[in-house]
Design a protein around this motif. Structure first.
Motif, PDB file in Angstrom:
ATOM      1  N   ALA A  36       0.839  -1.214   0.011  1.00  0.00           N
ATOM      2  CA  ALA A  36      -0.049   0.036   0.162  1.00  0.00           C
ATOM      3  C   ALA A  36       0.718   1.309  -0.014  1.00  0.00           C
ATOM      4  O   ALA A  36       0.388   2.240  -0.792  1.00  0.00           O
ATOM      5  N   ALA A  37       1.992   1.153   0.781  1.00  0.00           N
ATOM      6  CA  ALA A  37       2.820   2.350   0.615  1.00  0.00           C
ATOM      7  C   ALA A  37       3.345   2.574  -0.539  1.00  0.00           C
ATOM      8  O   ALA A  37       3.602   3.844  -1.110  1.00  0.00           O
ATOM      9  N   VAL A  38       3.635   1.609  -1.179  1.00  0.00           N
ATOM     10  CA  VAL A  38       4.364   1.626  -2.690  1.00  0.00           C
ATOM     11  C   VAL A  38       3.238   2.400  -3.518  1.00  0.00           C
ATOM     12  O   VAL A  38       3.544   3.244  -4.384  1.00  0.00           O
ATOM     13  N   GLY A  39       1.849   2.115  -3.485  1.00  0.00           N
ATOM     14  CA  GLY A  39       0.889   2.733  -4.155  1.00  0.00           C
ATOM     15  C   GLY A  39       0.801   4.115  -3.723  1.00  0.00           C
ATOM     16  O   GLY A  39       0.497   5.005  -4.647  1.00  0.00           O
ATOM     17  N   TYR A  40       1.015   4.585  -2.586  1.00  0.00           N
ATOM     18  CA  TYR A  40       0.773   5.905  -2.027  1.00  0.00           C
ATOM     19  C   TYR A  40       1.941   6.648  -2.762  1.00  0.00           C
ATOM     20  O   TYR A  40       1.966   7.882  -3.179  1.00  0.00           O
ATOM     21  N   LEU A 127      -7.021  -4.932  -1.204  1.00  0.00           N
ATOM     22  CA  LEU A 127      -6.882  -3.373  -1.043  1.00  0.00           C
ATOM     23  C   LEU A 127      -5.658  -2.819  -1.611  1.00  0.00           C
ATOM     24  O   LEU A 127      -5.217  -2.085  -2.446  1.00  0.00           O
ATOM     25  N   ALA A 128      -4.513  -3.552  -0.774  1.00  0.00           N
ATOM     26  CA  ALA A 128      -3.175  -3.132  -1.081  1.00  0.00           C
ATOM     27  C   ALA A 128      -2.929  -3.200  -2.442  1.00  0.00           C
ATOM     28  O   ALA A 128      -2.307  -2.576  -3.028  1.00  0.00           O
ATOM     29  N   GLY A 129      -3.351  -4.266  -3.012  1.00  0.00           N
ATOM     30  CA  GLY A 129      -2.716  -5.049  -4.304  1.00  0.00           C
ATOM     31  C   GLY A 129      -3.823  -4.005  -5.426  1.00  0.00           C
ATOM     32  O   GLY A 129      -2.629  -3.568  -6.481  1.00  0.00           O
ATOM     33  N   VAL A 130      -4.790  -3.794  -5.273  1.00  0.00           N
ATOM     34  CA  VAL A 130      -5.667  -3.121  -6.242  1.00  0.00           C
ATOM     35  C   VAL A 130      -5.166  -1.646  -6.288  1.00  0.00           C
ATOM     36  O   VAL A 130      -5.017  -0.806  -7.393  1.00  0.00           O
ATOM     37  N   TYR A 131      -4.844  -1.086  -4.876  1.00  0.00           N
ATOM     38  CA  TYR A 131      -4.379   0.399  -4.790  1.00  0.00           C
ATOM     39  C   TYR A 131      -3.111   0.632  -5.504  1.00  0.00           C
ATOM     40  O   TYR A 131      -3.005   1.403  -6.329  1.00  0.00           O
ATOM     41  N   MET A 132      -2.008  -0.398  -5.320  1.00  0.00           N
ATOM     42  CA  MET A 132      -0.723  -0.022  -6.014  1.00  0.00           C
ATOM     43  C   MET A 132      -0.920  -0.311  -7.618  1.00  0.00           C
ATOM     44  O   MET A 132      -0.246   0.526  -8.214  1.00  0.00           O
ATOM     45  N   ALA A 133      -1.614  -1.195  -8.002  1.00  0.00           N
ATOM     46  CA  ALA A 133      -1.834  -1.421  -9.483  1.00  0.00           C
ATOM     47  C   ALA A 133      -2.332  -0.320  -9.928  1.00  0.00           C
ATOM     48  O   ALA A 133      -2.116   0.168 -11.201  1.00  0.00           O
ATOM     49  N   THR A 134      -3.475   0.386  -9.168  1.00  0.00           N
ATOM     50  CA  THR A 134      -4.159   1.417 -10.013  1.00  0.00           C
ATOM     51  C   THR A 134      -3.470   2.567 -10.123  1.00  0.00           C
ATOM     52  O   THR A 134      -3.500   3.368 -11.026  1.00  0.00           O
ATOM     53  N   GLN A 135      -2.592   2.993  -8.884  1.00  0.00           N
ATOM     54  CA  GLN A 135      -1.951   4.081  -9.083  1.00  0.00           C
ATOM     55  C   GLN A 135      -0.758   4.135 -10.137  1.00  0.00           C
ATOM     56  O   GLN A 135      -0.266   5.033 -10.713  1.00  0.00           O
ATOM     57  N   GLY A 136       0.021   2.881 -10.196  1.00  0.00           N
ATOM     58  CA  GLY A 136       0.747   2.688 -11.045  1.00  0.00           C
ATOM     59  C   GLY A 136       0.319   2.695 -12.686  1.00  0.00           C
ATOM     60  O   GLY A 136       1.065   3.400 -13.333  1.00  0.00           O
TER      61      GLY A 136
END
Length: 425
Positions: A36-40, A127-136
């Protein structure tokens, strides 16, 4: 239960938990939070800015100052609410009314804590997986939002200086593609947020968290379609013993033990109120994703793709930690074996397989075979056999550390009366 008694119960139960296994799950949580931090971090990086046409109607919608669903509301609906529901249901309904009244409280609370951990870990993975993928993906694609021109405030007096493509300069009516440098407003509203339309983050995050919650609730309360195999072994089932007259023959004799009932009696639909409970999270996710359309924040395909991403990540998180909805009886998968807390070798079928159990089982088998060759009586084989089924399921308690496996040469050996048949390999 008083808080002091609860803490003492948990402390007593914790004495029997492998520290190696606990450490492995602590590392799992650290990695989930790190994802999740990577997504942020991706969200703080300036995205690509794709060139655009000033005559493109799809990016000419007005900018809505106030969003229908803000980022804070999204976190409450997609993360906080599912986590709270999982915690409350776990504390109130698990392990259920089928537990024996004499079951130690430490065992009950260990089950509650594990179901709680498994429920939250699946949610965290989704949530962490989809958040990182979406932001990337947002940063990579750099797609303009539908309201981008309203944010941009382009300098129409100097179009040619920013033109990079198109036939607008030589053909009347043809579009001219320009860079984002033509925009007079280069604040973060445009620079950081104006070119992140694909995929929709609200859609992916809400569908990931709320779809996971729906699957989790369906698993815990068995909210599913009645199931009938396409190729049943028998088209009829034996009914339970009954004294109803419809199972009595014409001569007055009760034939309930041999009569049969229709396959339609193999299942039934769940109550409607349970269906509503399962649908509410999905309806909420649909509203959140739809709001991105009428707020002019995303194009239709952005919303559809983001929603699909959320559903996929929700399914991944659910299947990693929870048993199938229809066949799981509301339970999650058990924890990993302490021997395979960090790694599983290729010869073991799963992470809950107990290496020590198998090794001691083979040792017991060899000792038994040597004892027979020396004419000694095997007094431990039958006890080992009784525990073999638990070991095959990956049991890791001290009393489950034996697996009896007989040698093919021992198949004709005489067994005491009443002993179970021995397995051969």
């Amino acid at each position: 239960m008083a808080p002091a008694d609860m803490l003492r119960t948990l402390r007593e139960g914790a004495l029997h938990i492998s520290k190696r296994l606990v450490l492995s799950y602590v590392i799992d949580w650290i990695l989930i939070i790190a994802t999740a931090a990577v997504g942020y971090a991706f969200g703080t990086i300036e995205p690509n800015h794709n060139p655009f046409s000033l005559t493109d109607l799809s990016i000419s919608f007005p900018y809505a100052v106030h969003e229908t669903v803000s980022g804070a509301v999204l976190v409450l609906a997609g993360l906080v609410a599912p986590a709270a529901v999982i915690l409350i249901v776990t504390l109130l309904f698990i392990p259920g009314r089928t537990v024996d009244k004499n079951t130690p409280l430490s065992l009950i609370w260990k089950r509650k804590l594990w179901e709680w951990n498994a429920g939250w870990m699946g949610l965290g993975v989704a949530l962490a997986g989809v958040y990182m993928a979406t932001q990337g993906l947002k940063n990579l694609y750099g797609k303009p939002r539908p309201d981008m021109l309203d944010r941009c405030k382009p300098d129409l007096s100097n179009i040619a200086a920013y033109a990079v493509s198109g036939l607008g300069g030589s053909l009347e009516g043809a579009p001219t593609v320009v860079t984002w440098g033509i925009c007079q407003d280069k604040s973060d509203k445009l620079r950081m947020d104006g070119f992140v339309s694909f995929p929709s983050g609200h859609s992916s995050f809400s569908w990931a968290g709320l779809t996971y919650l729906t699957l989790w609730l369906c698993a815990k309360f068995t909210i599913a379609f009645p199931y009938l195999s396409y190729r049943p072994l028998n088209h009829d089932l034996l009914p339970a013993p009954t004294t109803s007259s419809r199972y009595s023959s014409s001569n007055g004799k009760d034939t309930s033990s041999s009569s049969r009932i229709s396959i339609r009696d193999q299942g039934a639909a769940p109550p409607v109120y349970l269906l509503l409970i399962a649908i509410i999270p999905l309806g909420t996710a649909a509203f959140i994703s739809a709001s991105r359309w009428f707020d002019h924040r995303h194009h239709g395909f952005d919303i559809f793709f983001g929603s699909a991403m959320g559903v996929v990540f929700a399914w991944i998180g659910f299947r990693l930690y929870q048993l199938p909805v229809r066949r799981g009886a509301g339970w999650s998968w058990r924890s990993r074996s302490r021997n395979h807390a960090f790694f599983r070798a290729i010869e073991f079928p799963d992470y809950d397989y107990d290496y020590d159990s198998v090794e001691q089982g083979w040792a017991a088998s060899r000792s038994s075979a040597q004892g027979k060759k020396l004419g000694t009586a095997d007094t431990s084989g039958h006890r080992n056999k009784q525990n073999s089924s638990d070991v095959e399921r990956g049991g890791s308690t001290d009393q489950d550390l034996h697996l009896f496996v007989s040698s093919p040469s021992d198949g004709a050996a005489e067994q005491p009366k009443g002993s179970p048949p021995r397995e051969e390999v």
